[in-house]
Design a protein around this motif. Structure first.
Motif, mmCIF file in Angstrom:
data_model
loop_
_atom_site.group_PDB
_atom_site.id
_atom_site.type_symbol
_atom_site.label_atom_id
_atom_site.label_comp_id
_atom_site.label_asym_id
_atom_site.label_seq_id
_atom_site.Cartn_x
_atom_site.Cartn_y
_atom_site.Cartn_z
ATOM 1 N N GLU A 106 0.795 -1.259 -0.231
ATOM 2 C CA GLU A 106 0.105 0.003 0.268
ATOM 3 C C GLU A 106 1.018 1.469 -0.142
ATOM 4 O O GLU A 106 1.778 1.418 0.921
ATOM 5 N N ARG A 149 -2.210 2.547 5.196
ATOM 6 C CA ARG A 149 -0.687 1.834 5.548
ATOM 7 C C ARG A 149 -0.650 1.648 7.161
ATOM 8 O O ARG A 149 -0.710 0.749 8.106
ATOM 9 N N PHE A 179 3.805 -6.010 5.762
ATOM 10 C CA PHE A 179 3.695 -4.712 5.353
ATOM 11 C C PHE A 179 4.465 -4.432 3.823
ATOM 12 O O PHE A 179 5.625 -4.326 4.585
#
Length: 255
Positions: free
Chosen positions: A68, A74, A92
């Motif tokens: 993201e 995020r 992530f």
């Protein structure tokens, strides 16, 4: 303005208001054996679809790489799903469909929910070819209330059309005839019913999360909220109205 920047200042309302995805979609993916390996969720946003993947995924090789580019979204994702990170099921990445930051041949499935209409097809497909393992597949998903013939859907559409700052019809999802540019190896389609209840507050937040409408901090948003309240009062049953979505899922390949 870049596509990620379109949603700056909207992460909170996006997380609180956008529709979830039907469990039947997750069950379909499980039945196909697609949620036992590593999945890249590209354009993961605040994690609405990431949650469905984590709920239905299983097995020692299963994990999700959430990609993201918007820092506010995020951050929402990282906070909400911190336990999944600690469990080793979620990582992530600050990246895009054109530059995911993922290792080559590292995932068996790439998903993009409510995101692929922002992708540049040529450069995204090039990146997907790099990160997909042999035999990997691509899943593109959109929740869409357009085309569903209910009285409230019609009134909501009238409000959106009146206040839209650009052609929202074109950016809601990729037209099916253009999907081969993202999945040149062909694709299959599944559609799931997905009715979502909205309180007055959630309905306002939904409009505030839409990139082509005024943001909640914009002085013009008050007029949007006023018209939404009229539609809500006309159609509410108790403390909510139902905006009826269909979830469109396209499962395909690059070759």
């Amino acid at each position: 303005m870049t596509n990620p920047d379109r949603f700056l200042g909207r992460a909170d309302v996006y997380a609180s208001a956008r529709p979830t995805y039907p469990p039947a979609l997750g069950e379909w993916l499980v039945g196909l054996g697609l949620l036992s390996g590593r999945v890249a969720d590209v354009g993961a946003g605040t994690g609405l679809f990431t949650r469905l993947l984590l709920t239905h995924g299983s097995g020692p090789a299963f994990a999700v790489d959430a990609v993201e580019p918007n820092p506010e979204m995020r951050a929402q994702l990282e906070t909400a799903l911190a336990q999944e990170t600690l469990a080793g099921r979620l990582r992530f990445h600050n990246g895009t469909s054109e530059a995911t930051s993922l290792d080559s041949a590292s995932v068996s499935l790439i998903t993009a929910a409510q995101a692929a209409h922002w992708f540049s097809p040529v450069s995204s497909v090039q990146e997907f070819r790099r990160v997909l393992a042999p035999g990997g597949q691509i899943l593109l998903v959109w929740n869409d209330w357009r085309g569903v013939d209910t009285p409230f859907n019609a009134d909501y559409r009238a409000v959106v059309t009146h206040f839209s700052r650009e052609d929202g019809e074109l950016i809601s999802r990729v037209p099916e005839q253009e999907l081969p540019a993202l999945m040149p190896g062909g694709f299959e389609t599944r559609i799931f019913n997905n009715p979502i209840p909205f309180t007055r507050e959630r309905l306002r937040a939904l409009a505030g999360s839409v990139s082509y409408l005024p943001s909640p901090s914009d002085p013009g948003f008050a007029a949007v909220a006023q018209q939404l309240d009229v539609a809500f009062e006309t159609h509410s049953a108790g403390d909510h109205v139902t905006l009826t979505y269909r979830t469109h899922a396209y499962l395909g390949r690059l070759d």
